[in-house]
Design an enzyme around this catalytic site. Structure first.
Site, PDB file in Angstrom:
ATOM      1  N   ARG A 118     -10.200  42.075  15.566  1.00 21.55           N
ATOM      2  CA  ARG A 118      -9.313  42.266  16.495  1.00 21.55           C
ATOM      3  C   ARG A 118     -11.179  42.930  17.802  1.00 21.55           C
ATOM      4  O   ARG A 118     -12.106  43.216  16.129  1.00 21.55           O
ATOM      5  CB  ARG A 118      -8.546  42.773  17.061  1.00 21.55           C
ATOM      6  CG  ARG A 118      -7.306  42.670  17.289  1.00 21.55           C
ATOM      7  CD  ARG A 118      -7.033  43.810  17.600  1.00 21.55           C
ATOM      8  NE  ARG A 118      -4.990  42.965  17.946  1.00 21.55           N
ATOM      9  CZ  ARG A 118      -3.568  44.173  18.386  1.00 21.55           C
ATOM     10  NH1 ARG A 118      -4.013  45.467  18.475  1.00 21.55           N
ATOM     11  NH2 ARG A 118      -3.101  43.555  18.130  1.00 21.55           N
ATOM     12  N   GLU A 169      -5.611  33.632  13.002  1.00 18.46           N
ATOM     13  CA  GLU A 169      -4.591  33.446  13.773  1.00 18.46           C
ATOM     14  C   GLU A 169      -3.586  32.178  12.210  1.00 18.46           C
ATOM     15  O   GLU A 169      -2.585  32.330  12.522  1.00 18.46           O
ATOM     16  CB  GLU A 169      -4.265  32.540  14.539  1.00 18.46           C
ATOM     17  CG  GLU A 169      -5.244  33.448  15.722  1.00 18.46           C
ATOM     18  CD  GLU A 169      -3.930  34.190  16.707  1.00 18.46           C
ATOM     19  OE1 GLU A 169      -2.850  33.898  15.888  1.00 18.46           O
ATOM     20  OE2 GLU A 169      -3.903  35.685  16.981  1.00 18.46           O
ATOM     21  N   GLN A 215       2.643  32.725   8.990  1.00 16.30           N
ATOM     22  CA  GLN A 215       3.774  33.237   8.618  1.00 16.30           C
ATOM     23  C   GLN A 215       3.553  33.872   7.269  1.00 16.30           C
ATOM     24  O   GLN A 215       4.701  33.700   6.682  1.00 16.30           O
ATOM     25  CB  GLN A 215       4.316  31.240   7.542  1.00 16.30           C
ATOM     26  CG  GLN A 215       4.666  30.853   8.513  1.00 16.30           C
ATOM     27  CD  GLN A 215       4.223  28.998   7.978  1.00 16.30           C
ATOM     28  OE1 GLN A 215       2.996  28.783   8.349  1.00 16.30           O
ATOM     29  NE2 GLN A 215       5.539  28.062   8.093  1.00 16.30           N
ATOM     30  N   THR A 216       3.151  34.409   7.606  1.00 17.30           N
ATOM     31  CA  THR A 216       2.791  36.290   6.719  1.00 17.30           C
ATOM     32  C   THR A 216       2.325  37.511   7.776  1.00 17.30           C
ATOM     33  O   THR A 216       1.873  37.265   8.743  1.00 17.30           O
ATOM     34  CB  THR A 216       0.964  35.716   5.573  1.00 17.30           C
ATOM     35  OG1 THR A 216       1.838  34.994   4.882  1.00 17.30           O
ATOM     36  CG2 THR A 216       1.784  37.271   5.263  1.00 17.30           C
ATOM     37  N   TYR A 251       2.666  29.232   1.803  1.00 19.62           N
ATOM     38  CA  TYR A 251       2.480  28.104   2.652  1.00 19.62           C
ATOM     39  C   TYR A 251       1.193  28.226   2.307  1.00 19.62           C
ATOM     40  O   TYR A 251       0.288  28.131   3.189  1.00 19.62           O
ATOM     41  CB  TYR A 251       2.813  28.785   4.100  1.00 19.62           C
ATOM     42  CG  TYR A 251       4.754  29.319   4.361  1.00 19.62           C
ATOM     43  CD1 TYR A 251       5.585  28.148   4.600  1.00 19.62           C
ATOM     44  CD2 TYR A 251       4.740  30.321   3.986  1.00 19.62           C
ATOM     45  CE1 TYR A 251       6.749  28.304   5.019  1.00 19.62           C
ATOM     46  CE2 TYR A 251       5.913  30.991   4.328  1.00 19.62           C
ATOM     47  CZ  TYR A 251       6.438  30.173   4.690  1.00 19.62           C
ATOM     48  OH  TYR A 251       8.546  30.136   4.908  1.00 19.62           O
ATOM     49  N   TYR A 272       1.057  27.727  19.915  1.00 20.33           N
ATOM     50  CA  TYR A 272       0.919  29.677  20.495  1.00 20.33           C
ATOM     51  C   TYR A 272      -0.437  29.404  19.692  1.00 20.33           C
ATOM     52  O   TYR A 272      -0.985  30.043  19.849  1.00 20.33           O
ATOM     53  CB  TYR A 272       1.819  29.994  19.079  1.00 20.33           C
ATOM     54  CG  TYR A 272       1.396  31.780  18.515  1.00 20.33           C
ATOM     55  CD1 TYR A 272       1.898  31.948  20.171  1.00 20.33           C
ATOM     56  CD2 TYR A 272       0.833  31.719  17.531  1.00 20.33           C
ATOM     57  CE1 TYR A 272       1.190  33.680  19.501  1.00 20.33           C
ATOM     58  CE2 TYR A 272       0.341  32.932  17.148  1.00 20.33           C
ATOM     59  CZ  TYR A 272       0.057  33.330  18.530  1.00 20.33           C
ATOM     60  OH  TYR A 272      -1.030  35.466  18.172  1.00 20.33           O
ATOM     61  N   ASP A 298       5.226  33.464  20.728  1.00 18.83           N
ATOM     62  CA  ASP A 298       5.355  32.863  19.602  1.00 18.83           C
ATOM     63  C   ASP A 298       7.073  34.131  19.243  1.00 18.83           C
ATOM     64  O   ASP A 298       7.200  34.341  20.400  1.00 18.83           O
ATOM     65  CB  ASP A 298       4.832  33.938  18.123  1.00 18.83           C
ATOM     66  CG  ASP A 298       4.539  35.847  18.028  1.00 18.83           C
ATOM     67  OD1 ASP A 298       5.407  35.980  19.004  1.00 18.83           O
ATOM     68  OD2 ASP A 298       3.766  36.237  17.591  1.00 18.83           O
ATOM     69  N   CYS A 345       8.986  47.449  19.904  1.00 14.71           N
ATOM     70  CA  CYS A 345      10.343  46.488  20.544  1.00 14.71           C
ATOM     71  C   CYS A 345      10.421  45.821  19.247  1.00 14.71           C
ATOM     72  O   CYS A 345      10.807  44.414  19.359  1.00 14.71           O
ATOM     73  CB  CYS A 345       9.791  45.358  21.421  1.00 14.71           C
ATOM     74  SG  CYS A 345      11.213  44.692  22.465  1.00 14.71           S
ATOM     75  N   CYS A 358       9.414  53.877  24.330  1.00 15.02           N
ATOM     76  CA  CYS A 358       8.686  53.264  24.759  1.00 15.02           C
ATOM     77  C   CYS A 358       8.150  52.630  26.034  1.00 15.02           C
ATOM     78  O   CYS A 358       8.032  53.908  27.115  1.00 15.02           O
ATOM     79  CB  CYS A 358       9.141  51.436  24.718  1.00 15.02           C
ATOM     80  SG  CYS A 358       9.086  50.044  25.375  1.00 15.02           S
ATOM     81  N   CYS A 379      12.106  48.006  31.597  1.00 19.07           N
ATOM     82  CA  CYS A 379      12.781  47.107  30.870  1.00 19.07           C
ATOM     83  C   CYS A 379      14.568  47.334  31.032  1.00 19.07           C
ATOM     84  O   CYS A 379      15.192  48.272  31.366  1.00 19.07           O
ATOM     85  CB  CYS A 379      12.904  47.651  29.762  1.00 19.07           C
ATOM     86  SG  CYS A 379      13.350  46.553  28.156  1.00 19.07           S
TER      87      CYS A 379
HETATM   88 FE1  SF4 Z   1      11.932  46.450  23.576  1.00 15.36          FE
HETATM   89 FE2  SF4 Z   1      12.657  47.454  26.242  1.00 15.36          FE
HETATM   90 FE3  SF4 Z   1      13.001  48.664  24.428  1.00 15.36          FE
HETATM   91 FE4  SF4 Z   1      10.737  48.480  25.104  1.00 15.36          FE
HETATM   92  S1  SF4 Z   1      12.021  49.313  26.054  1.00 15.36           S
HETATM   93  S2  SF4 Z   1      11.684  48.637  22.968  1.00 15.36           S
HETATM   94  S3  SF4 Z   1      10.579  46.412  25.784  1.00 15.36           S
HETATM   95  S4  SF4 Z   1      14.067  46.789  24.646  1.00 15.36           S
END
Ligand code: SF4
Length: 325
Positions: free
Chosen positions: A51, A63, A68-69, A108, A146, A164, A214, A224, A230
């Site tokens: 990054r 990428e 797959q890892t 892989y 992706y 993804d 999440c 979150c 949400c």
């Molecule tokens: Fe996931 Fe929504 Fe919970 Fe955040 S509030 S962790 S986006 S389900």
């Protein structure tokens, strides 16, 4: 406008058109969710070696490895790999056997072959520079939808959604309360959410959110940044469509992996990695080395697996002698 966290999620019914639900959510909550997630990302984002670098090669290597890892396994292997092969040119010119050896531990192995083929295409057909457009990136070996979107975004700043399975889960929960809506609807919303000019941060923020708060099991909604916007946060104890399917999806490959063709392909490549450079092994010696209950009649079966590895460019066969390419 955001919905209060302690209020019930917006009711949805089986007859409610999916598109209306998504469009309603994005009008009510989209802007607020984006703002909260981006602010959270600016403070808590993961520091990863690929990054904030201005080198498309590093992004491409990361990428392909991440396809797959998991991140934790990729970080040390990535650092070692780019130390050995620091550019498209060096990777393109390397001995394929060395690239396969450097891939050890990631699994892989075909990705190693595809990555070197990609480097060779970039060097020979694009003058050492990555194509810009997603459609051109998708023509490169080992690059699907992706990966092309991720490379276009992280290397060139393209305003595209890198979608993804983790990102889909986050979007599905945010806007659809985790319901099993069509993937096309989830992807449509994911694309609509990309903030122009901030796609790099946004895509990475969703990835961090999907592997953190999440995560598939037991999302930590109370912590979150998107909880107020949400539609799943009010009922996190209710397994969402993803969660409910996961135990079956995860268990089946694990049970069938041992003894599978993929299992023995991996063992053969791993055995050949241990041999000194340029040294090969005959089929009769290879069999007992990779299969503990090897019997002579397994010869045709082993030859078939080796033929597949030869087709994929992972091994070469000269007469009876098998080696890395
Ligand atoms: Fe996931 Fe929504 Fe919970 Fe955040 S509030 S962790 S986006 S389900």
């Amino acid at each position: 406008m955001t919905a209060p966290y302690d209020s019930p999620a917006s009711p949805t019914t089986a007859t409610e058109p999916v598109g209306d639900t998504a469009d309603s959510w994005i009008v009510r909550c989209g802007q607020s969710a984006r703002k909260c997630i981006l602010e959270w990302y600016s403070r808590y984002r993961r520091i990863l070696p690929w990054r904030d670098v201005d080198d498309p090669y590093l992004v491409v290597v990361s990428e392909i490895m991440l396809q797959q890892t998991g991140v934790e396994r990729v970080v040390p292997k990535f650092q070692e790999f780019v130390r050995l092969f620091p550019s498209f040119e060096s990777l393109a010119n390397a001995a394929t056997a060395d690239v396969i050896r450097a891939w050890s531990g990631l699994g892989y192995n075909r990705r190693a072959i595809n990555l070197q083929r990609l480097a060779r295409v970039v060097v020979t057909e694009h003058g050492g520079r990555l194509p810009l457009a997603v459609m051109d990136l998708k023509k490169l070996p080992g690059v699907g939808d992706y990966t092309a979107a991720a490379i276009a975004c992280f290397c060139h700043g393209a305003d595209v959604a890198a979608i993804d399975v983790n990102v889909r889960r986050v979007i599905r929960r945010l806007a659809f309360a985790g319901r099993d809506v069509p993937v096309s609807e989830v992807d449509r919303l994911a694309r609509a959410l990309v903030p122009p000019g901030r796609s790099r941060d946004w895509n990475q923020a969703l990835m961090d959110l999907g592997s953190g708060h999440c995560a598939l099991h037991r999302p930590t909604c109370l912590l979150c940044p998107a909880r107020n916007d949400c539609s799943f946060a009010d009922a996190p104890a209710t397994p969402d469509a993803n969660y409910a399917k996961t135990p079956r999806r995860v268990a089946e490959p694990k049970e069938s992996f041992y003894g599978s063709t993929r299992y023995y392909r991996g063992r053969i490549v791993e055995y050949l990695r241990q041999l000194p450079p340029g040294v090969g092994v005959g089929l009769d010696d290879l069999g007992p080395s990779v299969k503990s209950d090897w019997i002579e009649s397994d010869g045709a079966w082993l030859a078939g697996i080796v033929a597949g590895l030869v087709r994929d460019g992972l091994v070469t066969r000269a007469g009876d002698l098998i080696s890395l390419p």
